[in-house]
Every structure is written in structure tokens, then in C-alpha cells.
Design an enzyme around this catalytic site. Structure first.
Site, PDB file in Angstrom:
ATOM      1  N   GLY A  89     -22.161   5.474   4.000  1.00 41.52           N
ATOM      2  CA  GLY A  89     -21.186   5.857   2.987  1.00 41.52           C
ATOM      3  C   GLY A  89     -21.659   5.427   1.611  1.00 41.52           C
ATOM      4  N   VAL A  90     -22.106   6.389   0.806  1.00 40.87           N
ATOM      5  CA  VAL A  90     -22.622   6.054  -0.530  1.00 40.87           C
ATOM      6  C   VAL A  90     -21.816   6.797  -1.594  1.00 40.87           C
ATOM      7  CG1 VAL A  90     -24.930   5.306   0.084  1.00 40.87           C
ATOM      8  CG2 VAL A  90     -24.478   7.742  -0.143  1.00 40.87           C
ATOM      9  N   GLY A  91     -20.493   6.690  -1.445  1.00 41.25           N
ATOM     10  CA  GLY A  91     -19.596   7.276  -2.429  1.00 41.25           C
ATOM     11  C   GLY A  91     -19.305   6.296  -3.534  1.00 41.25           C
ATOM     12  N   LYS A  92     -18.009   6.090  -3.817  1.00 38.59           N
ATOM     13  CA  LYS A  92     -17.612   5.309  -4.985  1.00 38.59           C
ATOM     14  C   LYS A  92     -18.162   3.878  -4.942  1.00 38.59           C
ATOM     15  CE  LYS A  92     -13.021   5.989  -5.208  1.00 38.59           C
ATOM     16  NZ  LYS A  92     -11.663   6.124  -5.787  1.00 38.59           N
ATOM     17  N   VAL A  93     -18.126   3.243  -3.779  1.00 38.93           N
ATOM     18  CA  VAL A  93     -18.578   1.857  -3.670  1.00 38.93           C
ATOM     19  C   VAL A  93     -20.026   1.777  -3.204  1.00 38.93           C
ATOM     20  CG1 VAL A  93     -18.210  -0.352  -2.504  1.00 38.93           C
ATOM     21  CG2 VAL A  93     -16.243   1.016  -3.216  1.00 38.93           C
ATOM     22  N   GLY A  94     -20.361   2.564  -2.199  1.00 40.83           N
ATOM     23  CA  GLY A  94     -21.681   2.467  -1.588  1.00 40.83           C
ATOM     24  C   GLY A  94     -22.823   2.674  -2.560  1.00 40.83           C
ATOM     25  N   LYS A 113       0.864  -1.177   0.000  1.00 44.62           N
ATOM     26  CA  LYS A 113       0.000   0.000   0.000  1.00 44.62           C
ATOM     27  C   LYS A 113       0.899   1.226   0.000  1.00 44.62           C
ATOM     28  CE  LYS A 113      -4.553   0.739   0.279  1.00 44.62           C
ATOM     29  NZ  LYS A 113      -5.621  -0.063  -0.352  1.00 44.62           N
TER      30      LYS A 113
END
Length: 389
Positions: free
Chosen positions: A210-215, A110
Site C-alpha cells: 500500500g503506497v497511497g497517502k501514507v505508504g 470515529k
């Protein structure tokens, strides 16, 4: 640009890949953080500095026993270098376990870039970072993470041969959040089958934090399966966009409000540390299954969930779809979304194995997942050793 070891001051934590420190508010700098001590499990930790562009980066290679390390680059305004080091150590270790459990011939690594991407990110900085990654000779392959996107990887790749997660226009997989969400959904179906006897979320209430890129992709899959979905996000427009696309989705004002609702499934899909003692005190869900990395705030949370009868799907087990997607770019035949999706589909089977082993051994799913991943790293790793290209 230079690279050199450093010593930072801040507390650190140890434990399984699912119980580690998270980026966030600065912690008291009371205990020295020795990089060799904190990264004792790691093969290599390297630092990069390019004052002209403002680049300050840390790359941690945890293990290359199964193959070259692969893991995203997180661009985040850490309060201190110590916070950045703790985070990159924890995240890289988790990537080793994630790759092993997903059956990939890849190790765990990482990178973090310290700074606010909204103000610091530039083509020059990303290209300087690419030149640095190139010096590692393929022991570390980078990709997107929090604060970085496929377009950023295209800039990195102008200076570096070891980049995945590029845009489709440049032969890459594009947005890896698509298969991340799909893998979480497959894991969630496995949990539903384990708890309720049927691999469906139809009629179940699922809370997504969390409803960003994945959500947002996960919500789409849940709605299509017939779930009753409740969402929350610190970024209001993200919630508005999801509700506009899916009018039946409800919204909670905060994560604290969401976890206290009568949920069947709680899906943490933002930054880590989402499951702590305060959350457990009010959580009413029967299943915890989400996309966030390092969801358990401290060692022992997994046992507390087990004692409460809450089924926990280990984060690095179910959120491996994104890794599977970008890893497919390394295939000499070129990237195939269909091939990657077929592999991400198997996350459901892996989740079932983890839950079954947990029941058989009388341990938490987090411990069961660690055992399966460690066994593969140990057994297959004997055949490979350290990756040198």
C-alpha cells in the site's frame, strides 16, 4: 436531517483494538447485530440521515475519559449498514487506545459515511454531515480518513466548529499522512534496534503493501535510511509514481507475492486485516510494522506471531502520528508542525516501552500495548469522567 438508533443484521467480532472486523465484501447476515450489545463498551453511537444529499452516517464515541473524542471520518461503500456499524465500533475503540498510548488528553471516536465517495461525495453532503457533528457539542471532533481529505474537512467546517485535519490555507495541519508515516518509521527503527541491535533499516529489506497517502511517505523515509524497499498496491499508478520518484525501489505483483519474499520487515499500509493465517503461513519477515489500522485479522494472530518469533509493532502504537498531527490543531496557540513532529518522534520511545513490557511480562506486544493504554485511561480517566464540554 435526522438521527436515530437502528438494528442491523450481520456477524460481529470482539477482541483487542488490533483484532477487529474490516470493511470489505458483505458477510452473511445470519446473526442479528444489536447495537447496544456490540457497542457495550461505547458511550454513544448515533446515526444521521439526510435523504436530500444522500448522507447516511454513523458516529461512534468509544470513550471520553481522557477528553473529547477525536477520530477521522471514513467514506466507504459498505455492503450493509451492519458492516458500517461493526467498522465504526472497532475503529473508534482503537482511537481511544491510540490517543491514550500517545499520551494525548483525547478520547476515541470515529465516523463512517456509507457510500462511494467517487459518486456520492458533494459539498452539500459534507456540509449536512458538518451540521450533524455540530449537534454533538464537541464530544466528537472529526478529521480525515479513508475516502476523505483536508479539502473535505474545509466543507465540513463551514457548518461545524469541531473539525481538524483542515487544509493549511484554512489554518489546519494539512495532510496528516506525513506524520503518520514518520511515526511508523520511528516505530520501525525501534523494532530494528530490538531485533538487530541497531536503530536503522540500512541494508534491510522492507516490504510495503500500500503506497497511497501514507505508504509513499514511508517509502521516502526508508530509502533515505538505506533500506532495500519492495512495494505493491492494488492501484498500479501508485506503484509507478513511487518507482519514478525512487528508481531503486522494486515492485511485487501482489501482496501475496510480497509477503512470501525474504523480507526483514513487512509494513501493511492499506486497509486492515492484513495479518491472517494465510499470510503467517508464508511470511518470512522478522518484524511487522505498518500504518494500516486493525492489522490482525482475528484474536490470536498476535500470539501466533509471538510463537513464530516475529516482532509485531501494534498498529495503533506506531500509526499515531496522524492523530498527533491533527490533535495539534486543537492547541489554543494554533497548529505547529514542528511541535507535532516532536511529539510524533516520541512514538519510537513508546514502541520501545511496549516491546520491553512484552518481554518482561511474557506477552505479545499487542497485549502489552493494550495494558499500557488501558492503565492510562483508567488512572487518568478517574480525574475526568465523561466529557460533556
Amino acid at each position: 436531517m435526522t438521527s436515530s438508533p437502528t438494528t442491523a443484521t450481520s456477524p460481529t467480532t470482539t477482541g483487542s483494538p488490533t483484532a477487529t472486523a474490516q470493511p470489505g465484501p458483505a458477510q452473511p447476515a445470519s446473526v442479528p447485530l444489536d447495537v447496544f450489545e456490540a457497542g457495550a463498551e461505547h458511550e454513544q453511537v448515533v446515526f444521521a440521515s439526510d435523504p436530500a444529499t444522500g448522507l447516511r452516517a454513523v458516529v461512534a464515541i468509544h470513550s471520553t475519559a481522557l477528553g473529547p473524542a477525536l477520530g477521522g471520518t471514513r467514506f466507504y461503500p459498505y455492503a450493509s449498514t451492519a458492516d458500517a456499524v461493526r467498522d465504526v465500533l472497532a475503529l473508534s475503540r482503537g482511537m481511544s487506545y491510540k490517543a491514550a498510548l500517545a499520551g494525548l488528553d483525547l478520547g476515541g471516536g470515529k465516523a463512517v459515511i456509507i457510500g462511494d465517495p467517487a459518486t456520492l461525495k458533494s459539498e452539500a453532503l459534507l456540509r449536512a454531515y458538518g451540521r450533524f457533528v455540530q449537534t454533538l457539542g464537541g464530544r466528537y471532533n472529526t478529521a480525515c480518513d479513508v475516502g476523505t481529505f483536508s479539502e473535505d474537512m474545509d466543507h465540513v467546517a463551514r457548518e461545524c466548529d469541531f473539525v481538524t485535519g483542515r487544509t493549511q490555507a484554512h489554518g489546519g495541519a494539512g495532510d496528516s499522512s506525513v506524520l503518520t508515516a514518520y511515526g511508523v518509521f520511528r516505530g520501525m527503527l525501534a523494532c530494528a534496534e530490538h531485533v538487530w541491535g541497531s536503530a536503522t533499516l540500512a541494508g534491510r529489506t522492507v516490504g510495503v503493501a500500500g503506497v497511497g497517502k501514507v505508504g509513499r511517505h514511508l517509502v521516502e523515509l526508508l530509502v533515505a535510511d538505506g533500506a532495500d524497499v519492495v512495494v505493491t498496491d492494488v492501484h498500479g499508478p501508485a506503484v509507478d509514481a513511487v518507482r519514478a520518484a525512487h528508481p531503486g525501489v522494486r515492485a511485487a505483483a501482489s501482496t501475496a507475492e510480497l509477503v512470501a519474499l525474504p523480507l526483514d520487515v513487512y509494513a501493511p499500509c492499506a486497509l486492515g486485516g492484513a495479518i491472517d493465517d494465510d499470510v503467517l503461513a508464508v511470511l518470512r519477515a522478522s518484524v511487522v510494522c505498518g500504518a494500516a489500522n486493525n492489522q490482525l485479522a482475528h484474536p490470536g494472530v498476535d500470539k501466533a506471531m509471538l510463537d513464530r518469533g516475529i516482532v509485531y509493532a501494534p498498529d495503533y502504537c506506531v500509526n499515531a502520528g496522524g492523530l498527533v498531527q491533527v490533535a495539534d490543531e486543537l492547541d489554543p496557540r494554533g497548529f505547529s508542525f514542528e511541535r507535532a513532529r516532536a511529539r510524533a518522534h516520541l512514538i519510537g520511545d513508546t514502541t520501545r516501552r511496549v516491546l520491553s513490557l512484552a518481554d518482561t511480562d511474557g506477552v505479545s506486544p499487542a497485549v502489552a500495548a493494550d495494558r499500557l493504554a488501558e492503565a492510562r485511561m483508567r488512572d487518568v480517566g478517574r480525574l475526568r469522567g465523561i466529557w460533556v464540554g
